[in-house]
Write a protein that holds these residues in place. Structure first.
Motif, mmCIF file in Angstrom:
data_model
loop_
_atom_site.group_PDB
_atom_site.id
_atom_site.type_symbol
_atom_site.label_atom_id
_atom_site.label_comp_id
_atom_site.label_asym_id
_atom_site.label_seq_id
_atom_site.Cartn_x
_atom_site.Cartn_y
_atom_site.Cartn_z
ATOM 1 N N LEU A 288 -47.518 60.776 2.473
ATOM 2 C CA LEU A 288 -46.435 61.466 1.774
ATOM 3 C C LEU A 288 -45.467 61.963 2.837
ATOM 4 O O LEU A 288 -45.903 62.424 3.891
ATOM 5 N N ILE A 289 -44.197 61.877 2.561
ATOM 6 C CA ILE A 289 -43.216 62.409 3.497
ATOM 7 C C ILE A 289 -42.261 63.294 2.723
ATOM 8 O O ILE A 289 -41.881 62.972 1.603
ATOM 9 N N MET A 290 -41.939 64.423 3.320
ATOM 10 C CA MET A 290 -41.076 65.354 2.607
ATOM 11 C C MET A 290 -40.190 66.143 3.539
ATOM 12 O O MET A 290 -40.474 66.285 4.721
ATOM 13 N N GLU A 291 -39.112 66.609 2.955
ATOM 14 C CA GLU A 291 -38.198 67.529 3.605
ATOM 15 C C GLU A 291 -38.146 68.748 2.707
ATOM 16 O O GLU A 291 -38.205 68.625 1.499
ATOM 17 N N GLY A 292 -38.066 69.889 3.274
ATOM 18 C CA GLY A 292 -37.973 71.081 2.451
ATOM 19 C C GLY A 292 -38.752 72.219 3.058
ATOM 20 O O GLY A 292 -39.181 72.162 4.206
ATOM 21 N N SER A 293 -38.945 73.228 2.247
ATOM 22 C CA SER A 293 -39.599 74.436 2.744
ATOM 23 C C SER A 293 -41.069 74.172 3.032
ATOM 24 O O SER A 293 -41.745 73.445 2.313
ATOM 25 N N LYS A 294 -41.538 74.783 4.089
ATOM 26 C CA LYS A 294 -42.963 74.654 4.447
ATOM 27 C C LYS A 294 -43.832 75.302 3.377
ATOM 28 O O LYS A 294 -44.959 74.888 3.156
ATOM 29 N N ASP A 295 -43.288 76.309 2.699
ATOM 30 C CA ASP A 295 -44.033 76.992 1.649
ATOM 31 C C ASP A 295 -44.399 76.017 0.527
ATOM 32 O O ASP A 295 -45.555 75.922 0.120
ATOM 33 N N ILE A 296 -43.424 75.282 0.049
ATOM 34 C CA ILE A 296 -43.678 74.282 -0.986
ATOM 35 C C ILE A 296 -44.465 73.119 -0.377
ATOM 36 O O ILE A 296 -45.339 72.532 -1.005
ATOM 37 N N GLY A 297 -44.160 72.808 0.859
ATOM 38 C CA GLY A 297 -44.865 71.727 1.550
ATOM 39 C C GLY A 297 -46.359 71.961 1.627
ATOM 40 O O GLY A 297 -47.143 71.011 1.597
ATOM 41 N N LYS A 298 -46.761 73.222 1.717
ATOM 42 C CA LYS A 298 -48.194 73.542 1.774
ATOM 43 C C LYS A 298 -48.914 73.089 0.504
ATOM 44 O O LYS A 298 -50.075 72.680 0.564
ATOM 45 N N LEU A 299 -48.223 73.168 -0.626
ATOM 46 C CA LEU A 299 -48.831 72.700 -1.880
ATOM 47 C C LEU A 299 -49.106 71.198 -1.806
ATOM 48 O O LEU A 299 -50.174 70.731 -2.188
ATOM 49 N N TRP A 300 -48.128 70.445 -1.299
ATOM 50 C CA TRP A 300 -48.292 69.000 -1.140
ATOM 51 C C TRP A 300 -49.353 68.691 -0.090
ATOM 52 O O TRP A 300 -50.160 67.778 -0.258
ATOM 53 N N MET A 301 -49.333 69.451 0.991
ATOM 54 C CA MET A 301 -50.299 69.243 2.074
ATOM 55 C C MET A 301 -51.728 69.417 1.545
ATOM 56 O O MET A 301 -52.603 68.604 1.819
#
Length: 128
Positions: free
Chosen positions: A34-47
């Motif tokens: 998965l690759i994403m741009e955006g806030s690390k806060d929301i990214g943690k959910l994806w992570m």
């Protein structure tokens, strides 16, 4: 292969939606990353979800992918969003998919980020 745009509205619906979305993808295709741009806060959910299904999640800054995917003169202007929409439409059509009637700049940027990620992934494979 596939593109969509989602606005889950709340963090809780996003957390639940990530799982559903990833399950839909995994039922049809192999998911390498998965690759994403955006806030690390929301990214943690994806992570967190990515780790549960053993799929790595990578973050990219807007400056990095935009430099590779958009014209340099448009990087920091309103034109960048227009350029992203035009470029994303070209990606969609060249992929053999039906172009959407409308596409917003967020969805367009997501398509370009995905294409950037695939290009980076294949570059790394060539090195190996």
């Amino acid at each position: 292969i596939w593109f969509r745009s989602h606005n889950f509205g709340t963090r809780q619906r996003l957390r639940k939606g990530i799982y559903t979305l990833l399950c839909q993808i995994l039922n049809e295709w192999d998911l390498l990353f998965l690759i994403m741009e955006g806030s690390k806060d929301i990214g943690k959910l994806w992570m967190k979800r990515g780790q549960k299904i053993d799929v790595p999640v990578y973050f990219v800054s807007p400056e990095v992918w935009r430099e590779a995917m958009l014209f340099a003169k448009n990087l920091k202007s309103k034109e960048a969003k227009k350029q992203a929409i035009k470029s994303a439409r070209k990606v969609i059509v060249s992929s053999g998919l039906a172009p959407p009637r409308t596409i917003n700049h967020n969805a367009a940027e997501a398509i370009l980020i995905g294409l950037w990620g695939v290009k980076e992934y294949t570059k790394r494979l060539e090195i190996i």
